[in-house]
Write a protein that holds these residues in place. Sequence first.
Motif, PDB file in Angstrom:
ATOM      1  N   ASP A  73       0.671  -1.291   0.075  1.00  0.00           N
ATOM      2  CA  ASP A  73      -0.167  -0.054   0.058  1.00  0.00           C
ATOM      3  C   ASP A  73       0.859   1.187  -0.121  1.00  0.00           C
ATOM      4  O   ASP A  73       0.249   2.310  -0.301  1.00  0.00           O
ATOM      5  CB  ASP A  73      -0.962  -0.179   1.128  1.00  0.00           C
ATOM      6  CG  ASP A  73      -0.218  -0.259   2.538  1.00  0.00           C
ATOM      7  OD1 ASP A  73       0.819  -0.648   2.588  1.00  0.00           O
ATOM      8  OD2 ASP A  73      -1.099  -0.331   3.606  1.00  0.00           O
ATOM      9  N   THR A 133      -1.707  -4.781   2.453  1.00  0.00           N
ATOM     10  CA  THR A 133      -2.165  -3.475   3.187  1.00  0.00           C
ATOM     11  C   THR A 133      -2.766  -4.223   4.568  1.00  0.00           C
ATOM     12  O   THR A 133      -2.957  -5.294   4.985  1.00  0.00           O
ATOM     13  CB  THR A 133      -3.258  -2.890   2.627  1.00  0.00           C
ATOM     14  OG1 THR A 133      -3.359  -1.757   3.235  1.00  0.00           O
ATOM     15  CG2 THR A 133      -4.463  -3.648   2.407  1.00  0.00           C
ATOM     16  N   TYR A 142      -4.726  -2.003   6.032  1.00  0.00           N
ATOM     17  CA  TYR A 142      -5.977  -1.138   5.860  1.00  0.00           C
ATOM     18  C   TYR A 142      -7.022  -2.009   6.634  1.00  0.00           C
ATOM     19  O   TYR A 142      -7.078  -3.114   6.247  1.00  0.00           O
ATOM     20  CB  TYR A 142      -6.192  -0.600   4.609  1.00  0.00           C
ATOM     21  CG  TYR A 142      -7.385   0.268   4.640  1.00  0.00           C
ATOM     22  CD1 TYR A 142      -7.435   1.624   4.955  1.00  0.00           C
ATOM     23  CD2 TYR A 142      -8.695  -0.162   4.469  1.00  0.00           C
ATOM     24  CE1 TYR A 142      -8.435   2.300   5.095  1.00  0.00           C
ATOM     25  CE2 TYR A 142      -9.876   0.747   4.530  1.00  0.00           C
ATOM     26  CZ  TYR A 142      -9.674   2.181   4.849  1.00  0.00           C
ATOM     27  OH  TYR A 142     -10.575   2.798   4.931  1.00  0.00           O
ATOM     28  N   PRO A 143      -7.882  -1.379   7.494  1.00  0.00           N
ATOM     29  CA  PRO A 143      -8.044  -0.108   7.959  1.00  0.00           C
ATOM     30  C   PRO A 143      -7.298   0.305   9.024  1.00  0.00           C
ATOM     31  O   PRO A 143      -7.383   1.221   9.560  1.00  0.00           O
ATOM     32  CB  PRO A 143      -9.707  -0.054   8.296  1.00  0.00           C
ATOM     33  CG  PRO A 143      -9.975  -1.554   8.707  1.00  0.00           C
ATOM     34  CD  PRO A 143      -9.198  -2.338   7.815  1.00  0.00           C
ATOM     35  N   ASP A 184      -4.552   1.774  11.232  1.00  0.00           N
ATOM     36  CA  ASP A 184      -3.710   2.857  10.822  1.00  0.00           C
ATOM     37  C   ASP A 184      -2.345   2.918  10.299  1.00  0.00           C
ATOM     38  O   ASP A 184      -1.706   3.906   9.703  1.00  0.00           O
ATOM     39  CB  ASP A 184      -3.488   3.902  11.921  1.00  0.00           C
ATOM     40  CG  ASP A 184      -3.182   3.372  13.193  1.00  0.00           C
ATOM     41  OD1 ASP A 184      -3.121   2.165  13.663  1.00  0.00           O
ATOM     42  OD2 ASP A 184      -2.802   4.008  14.439  1.00  0.00           O
ATOM     43  N   GLY A 216      -1.826   1.124   7.693  1.00  0.00           N
ATOM     44  CA  GLY A 216      -2.171   0.736   6.280  1.00  0.00           C
ATOM     45  C   GLY A 216      -3.023   1.838   5.757  1.00  0.00           C
ATOM     46  O   GLY A 216      -3.579   2.828   6.443  1.00  0.00           O
ATOM     47  N   ARG A 217      -2.940   1.756   4.360  1.00  0.00           N
ATOM     48  CA  ARG A 217      -3.736   2.867   3.686  1.00  0.00           C
ATOM     49  C   ARG A 217      -4.259   2.066   2.229  1.00  0.00           C
ATOM     50  O   ARG A 217      -3.905   1.114   1.905  1.00  0.00           O
ATOM     51  CB  ARG A 217      -3.217   4.004   3.238  1.00  0.00           C
ATOM     52  CG  ARG A 217      -2.039   3.788   2.275  1.00  0.00           C
ATOM     53  CD  ARG A 217      -1.156   5.025   2.081  1.00  0.00           C
ATOM     54  NE  ARG A 217      -0.333   4.810   0.832  1.00  0.00           N
ATOM     55  CZ  ARG A 217      -0.525   5.332  -0.303  1.00  0.00           C
ATOM     56  NH1 ARG A 217      -1.723   5.979  -0.585  1.00  0.00           N
ATOM     57  NH2 ARG A 217       0.240   5.196  -1.409  1.00  0.00           N
ATOM     58  N   LEU A 218      -5.473   2.512   1.898  1.00  0.00           N
ATOM     59  CA  LEU A 218      -5.845   2.149   0.491  1.00  0.00           C
ATOM     60  C   LEU A 218      -5.070   2.738  -0.690  1.00  0.00           C
ATOM     61  O   LEU A 218      -4.786   4.162  -0.524  1.00  0.00           O
ATOM     62  CB  LEU A 218      -7.228   2.415   0.435  1.00  0.00           C
ATOM     63  CG  LEU A 218      -8.202   1.640   1.099  1.00  0.00           C
ATOM     64  CD1 LEU A 218      -9.660   2.045   1.061  1.00  0.00           C
ATOM     65  CD2 LEU A 218      -8.203   0.275   0.978  1.00  0.00           C
ATOM     66  N   ASP A 270      -7.510   2.097  -5.705  1.00  0.00           N
ATOM     67  CA  ASP A 270      -8.316   0.933  -4.917  1.00  0.00           C
ATOM     68  C   ASP A 270      -9.718   0.558  -5.601  1.00  0.00           C
ATOM     69  O   ASP A 270     -10.075  -0.660  -5.854  1.00  0.00           O
ATOM     70  CB  ASP A 270      -8.590   1.463  -3.510  1.00  0.00           C
ATOM     71  CG  ASP A 270      -9.368   0.544  -2.929  1.00  0.00           C
ATOM     72  OD1 ASP A 270      -8.978  -0.441  -2.521  1.00  0.00           O
ATOM     73  OD2 ASP A 270     -10.736   0.824  -2.554  1.00  0.00           O
TER      74      ASP A 270
END
Length: 128
Positions: A20, A35, A37-38, A40, A42-44, A48
């Motif tokens: 990610d 990732t 995600y969700p 903190d 990680g991120r999209l 995406d």
Amino acid sequence: GARMSWNLIEALTGLWTGDDWDNNKRGKRVVTVKTHYPHDAGRLVDWDDEITRALVVVRNPMNAIPSFFNHIYEIKNNLAIHSQRAPVSDWIEWRDRLAEGQIRKYAKFVDYWMERFDRHDGDRIFVS
């Protein structure tokens, strides 16, 4: 965990994997994107909306959360990643303060990925 999964997926498919944060600078030219995600950490990815399937690999939280703490400890102490475990006393102090919140974040991660492709049969594989 993640590095081994990348190597295995690349060996089985002959295609690149990414993450990610695009640490390997492969952008969209990958077969998978790792990732958290969700959580903190990680991120999209920016693209995406183009991702239509997921292979979700989860570790037992009894192993994953202490491993995450070890990772934090290594970064905080400028140590090589995956080089050593934190002292037990440091783990206990962190666990007593923050583990409950990390358990909630772990549950949120599982819920998110269980629901993301829930209307698409075969578009999500969960491995534990």
